[in-house]
Design a protein around this motif. Structure first.
Motif, PDB file in Angstrom:
ATOM      1  N   ILE A 195      33.033  68.328  19.936  1.00 48.07           N
ATOM      2  CA  ILE A 195      32.006  67.291  19.897  1.00 48.07           C
ATOM      3  C   ILE A 195      32.416  66.221  18.904  1.00 48.07           C
ATOM      4  N   VAL A 196      32.305  64.975  19.322  1.00 46.66           N
ATOM      5  CA  VAL A 196      32.578  63.855  18.426  1.00 46.66           C
ATOM      6  C   VAL A 196      31.332  62.974  18.396  1.00 46.66           C
ATOM      7  N   ALA A 197      30.658  62.950  17.255  1.00 47.14           N
ATOM      8  CA  ALA A 197      29.491  62.089  17.072  1.00 47.14           C
ATOM      9  C   ALA A 197      29.968  60.767  16.487  1.00 47.14           C
ATOM     10  N   VAL A 198      29.565  59.679  17.110  1.00 42.20           N
ATOM     11  CA  VAL A 198      30.080  58.358  16.744  1.00 42.20           C
ATOM     12  C   VAL A 198      28.948  57.494  16.207  1.00 42.20           C
ATOM     13  N   ASP A 199      29.080  57.070  14.944  1.00 40.48           N
ATOM     14  CA  ASP A 199      28.119  56.118  14.386  1.00 40.48           C
ATOM     15  C   ASP A 199      28.810  54.878  13.825  1.00 40.48           C
ATOM     16  N   ASP A 200      30.116  54.780  13.988  1.00 45.20           N
ATOM     17  CA  ASP A 200      30.869  53.620  13.546  1.00 45.20           C
ATOM     18  C   ASP A 200      30.644  52.461  14.524  1.00 45.20           C
ATOM     19  N   PRO A 201      30.182  51.305  14.038  1.00 46.61           N
ATOM     20  CA  PRO A 201      29.850  50.190  14.937  1.00 46.61           C
ATOM     21  C   PRO A 201      31.017  49.718  15.803  1.00 46.61           C
ATOM     22  N   THR A 202      32.215  49.699  15.251  1.00 46.09           N
ATOM     23  CA  THR A 202      33.369  49.246  16.032  1.00 46.09           C
ATOM     24  C   THR A 202      33.665  50.199  17.176  1.00 46.09           C
ATOM     25  N   LEU A 203      33.632  51.492  16.894  1.00 42.25           N
ATOM     26  CA  LEU A 203      33.884  52.478  17.946  1.00 42.25           C
ATOM     27  C   LEU A 203      32.777  52.452  18.992  1.00 42.25           C
ATOM     28  N   LYS A 204      31.526  52.280  18.558  1.00 45.98           N
ATOM     29  CA  LYS A 204      30.422  52.207  19.519  1.00 45.98           C
ATOM     30  C   LYS A 204      30.586  50.992  20.429  1.00 45.98           C
ATOM     31  N   VAL A 216      27.202  60.579  21.152  1.00 51.48           N
ATOM     32  CA  VAL A 216      27.831  61.887  21.025  1.00 51.48           C
ATOM     33  C   VAL A 216      28.683  62.150  22.263  1.00 51.48           C
ATOM     34  N   VAL A 217      29.964  62.344  22.054  1.00 48.50           N
ATOM     35  CA  VAL A 217      30.899  62.613  23.137  1.00 48.50           C
ATOM     36  C   VAL A 217      31.152  64.114  23.193  1.00 48.50           C
ATOM     37  N   LEU A 218      30.817  64.721  24.318  1.00 48.44           N
ATOM     38  CA  LEU A 218      31.028  66.158  24.499  1.00 48.44           C
ATOM     39  C   LEU A 218      32.309  66.360  25.296  1.00 48.44           C
ATOM     40  N   CYS A 219      33.207  67.151  24.750  1.00 51.10           N
ATOM     41  CA  CYS A 219      34.509  67.400  25.365  1.00 51.10           C
ATOM     42  C   CYS A 219      34.683  68.876  25.659  1.00 51.10           C
ATOM     43  N   SER A 220      35.528  69.172  26.620  1.00 47.56           N
ATOM     44  CA  SER A 220      35.924  70.548  26.920  1.00 47.56           C
ATOM     45  C   SER A 220      37.414  70.693  26.641  1.00 47.56           C
ATOM     46  N   THR A 221      37.792  71.850  26.107  1.00 49.72           N
ATOM     47  CA  THR A 221      39.214  72.139  25.917  1.00 49.72           C
ATOM     48  C   THR A 221      39.742  73.067  27.004  1.00 49.72           C
ATOM     49  N   LYS A 222      38.894  73.397  27.974  1.00 50.65           N
ATOM     50  CA  LYS A 222      39.361  74.193  29.109  1.00 50.65           C
ATOM     51  C   LYS A 222      40.248  73.330  30.012  1.00 50.65           C
ATOM     52  N   PRO A 223      41.186  73.926  30.735  1.00 52.13           N
ATOM     53  CA  PRO A 223      41.956  73.153  31.717  1.00 52.13           C
ATOM     54  C   PRO A 223      41.028  72.575  32.785  1.00 52.13           C
ATOM     55  N   ILE A 224      41.324  71.363  33.216  1.00 51.12           N
ATOM     56  CA  ILE A 224      40.505  70.717  34.237  1.00 51.12           C
ATOM     57  C   ILE A 224      40.601  71.501  35.541  1.00 51.12           C
ATOM     58  N   PRO A 225      39.474  71.827  36.176  1.00 44.82           N
ATOM     59  CA  PRO A 225      39.511  72.607  37.419  1.00 44.82           C
ATOM     60  C   PRO A 225      40.274  71.877  38.519  1.00 44.82           C
ATOM     61  N   GLN A 226      41.010  72.627  39.308  1.00 44.32           N
ATOM     62  CA  GLN A 226      41.739  72.046  40.436  1.00 44.32           C
ATOM     63  C   GLN A 226      40.834  71.824  41.639  1.00 44.32           C
ATOM     64  N   ARG A 227      39.737  72.586  41.695  1.00 41.06           N
ATOM     65  CA  ARG A 227      38.780  72.441  42.796  1.00 41.06           C
ATOM     66  C   ARG A 227      37.404  72.130  42.228  1.00 41.06           C
ATOM     67  N   PRO A 228      36.616  71.303  42.912  1.00 39.30           N
ATOM     68  CA  PRO A 228      35.302  70.942  42.377  1.00 39.30           C
ATOM     69  C   PRO A 228      34.302  72.090  42.372  1.00 39.30           C
ATOM     70  N   VAL A 229      34.503  73.076  43.261  1.00 34.50           N
ATOM     71  CA  VAL A 229      33.593  74.220  43.349  1.00 34.50           C
ATOM     72  C   VAL A 229      34.425  75.490  43.390  1.00 34.50           C
ATOM     73  N   GLY A 230      33.945  76.527  42.716  1.00 36.05           N
ATOM     74  CA  GLY A 230      34.662  77.797  42.722  1.00 36.05           C
ATOM     75  C   GLY A 230      35.792  77.797  41.720  1.00 36.05           C
ATOM     76  N   GLY A 231      36.506  78.886  41.687  1.00 36.81           N
ATOM     77  CA  GLY A 231      37.619  78.987  40.769  1.00 36.81           C
ATOM     78  C   GLY A 231      37.175  78.817  39.327  1.00 36.81           C
ATOM     79  N   THR A 232      37.862  77.933  38.590  1.00 41.04           N
ATOM     80  CA  THR A 232      37.541  77.727  37.183  1.00 41.04           C
ATOM     81  C   THR A 232      36.456  76.683  36.956  1.00 41.04           C
TER      82      THR A 232
END
Length: 236
Positions: free
Chosen positions: A55-64, A129-145
Motif C-alpha cells: 500500500i502506498v498512501a500519497v499526500d504529496d501535492p506533486t505526486l497527487k 491510496v494506491v493498493l498493489c498486489s505482489t502476486k503474479p498477474i493472472p494469465q486468465r481473467p477467471v479461474g486459475g490464479t
C-alpha cells in the motif's frame, strides 16, 4: 486507536457508499487515521494466508497532481471519447440514454457526473491510496490464479473502506487507474513486482447522513439449492 464515529456495524455496512461529490477537499486527513484504517484492513481474509499486498498512501501535492493527470487521461480514453464516438460497448455499458426507464437514466447520469467531478478534482483529494498486489498477474481473467489475485486485495480494500466510513471518511474504488498501472509505478518509484490494482481516494465527508442504496429484491439475485427457490421465501 481513535474512537469510531459510527459504531453500529449494520449502519457501516449499509451506508458505505462510493463517495465522490461529497468529499471535503479542504479538510486535512492526518496520517494517523489512515494508518489506523490500514491496520484494521490487514485483518481481512487473504489467499494462502500471505499478505501479498503493498500500500502506498500519497499526500504529496506533486505526486497527487501526476496521478490526477493519469486519471484524466484514462477518463478521456475510456469514457469521454468512446461515448462521443458512439462506440457500441462503452455506450451500452455507460450511456444514460440506453437505460430502460427515466429513473435508471437519471441515476446513470448522476453516476457519470459524480465520476467526472472526481476526475476534475482528484488532485485536491487529501490522500490517494494506491493498493498493489505482489502476486503474479493472472494469465486468465477467471479461474486459475485470478481468484487468489483479486480475492486478497479486494477484501483488504473493502475492510479499509469500512474502517474509513466508521471514522467519518469517504472513499471510492477508482479501479480505472489500473489502465495506467505501469505509469503509476513510475510516478511513485515502485518496484516492478508492486502491481497497482486500484486507487482509493480518501477524504472526510460532508455530513455523515449516507443512506442504503436502492438494490434489487433479494429474491431476484439470491437462491437456495439452485436457481428455482428464491431467497426470502423461507417461512422459518
Amino acid at each position: 486507536m481513535s474512537s469510531a464515529m459510527i459504531t453500529d456495524i449494520d449502519e457501516v455496512l449499509t451506508t458505505t457508499r462510493a463517495v465522490r461529490r461529497r468529499m471535503d477537499f479542504d479538510r486535512p486527513v492526518g496520517r494517523t487515521v489512515i494508518e489506523e484504517c490500514l491496520r484494521l484492513a490487514q485483518q481481512a481474509p487473504m489467499g494462502s494466508n500471505l499478505e501479498d499486498w503493498r500500500i502506498v498512501a500519497v499526500d504529496d501535492p506533486t505526486l497527487k497532481r501526476q496521478l490526477s493527470e493519469l486519471y484524466t487521461e484514462i477518463w478521456d480514453a475510456t469514457v469521454a471519447q468512446p461515448l462521443a464516438d458512439g462506440e457500441a460497448a462503452t455506450t451500452a455499458r455507460l450511456s444514460p440514454g440506453v437505460r430502460a426507464d427515466p429513473q435508471a437514466q437519471a441515476r446513470q447520469h448522476r453516476v457519470l457526473t459524480a465520476v467526472k467531478h472526481l476526475v476534475d478534482h482528484l488532485a485536491r483529494v487529501p490522500v490517494l491510496v494506491v493498493l498493489c498486489s505482489t502476486k503474479p498477474i493472472p494469465q486468465r481473467p477467471v479461474g486459475g490464479t485470478a481468484s487468489g489475485y483479486y480475492g486478497s486485495i479486494f477484501p483488504f480494500a473493502w475492510s479499509f473502506q469500512l474502517a474509513l466510513r466508521s471514522r467519518g471518511l469517504g472513499s471510492v474504488l477508482a479501479t480505472a487507474m489500473a489502465h495506467r498501472a505501469t505509469r503509476v509505478r513510475e510516478v511513485l518509484g515502485l518496484p516492478d513486482d508492486w502491481r497497482p490494482v486500484t486507487l482509493v481516494p480518501v477524504a472526510y465527508t460532508r455530513g455523515l447522513d449516507f443512506r442504503p442504496a436502492a438494490r434489487a429484491d433479494l429474491a431476484d439475485v439470491a437462491f437456495w439449492n439452485g436457481p428455482t427457490e428464491p431467497a426470502g421465501s423461507a417461512t422459518r
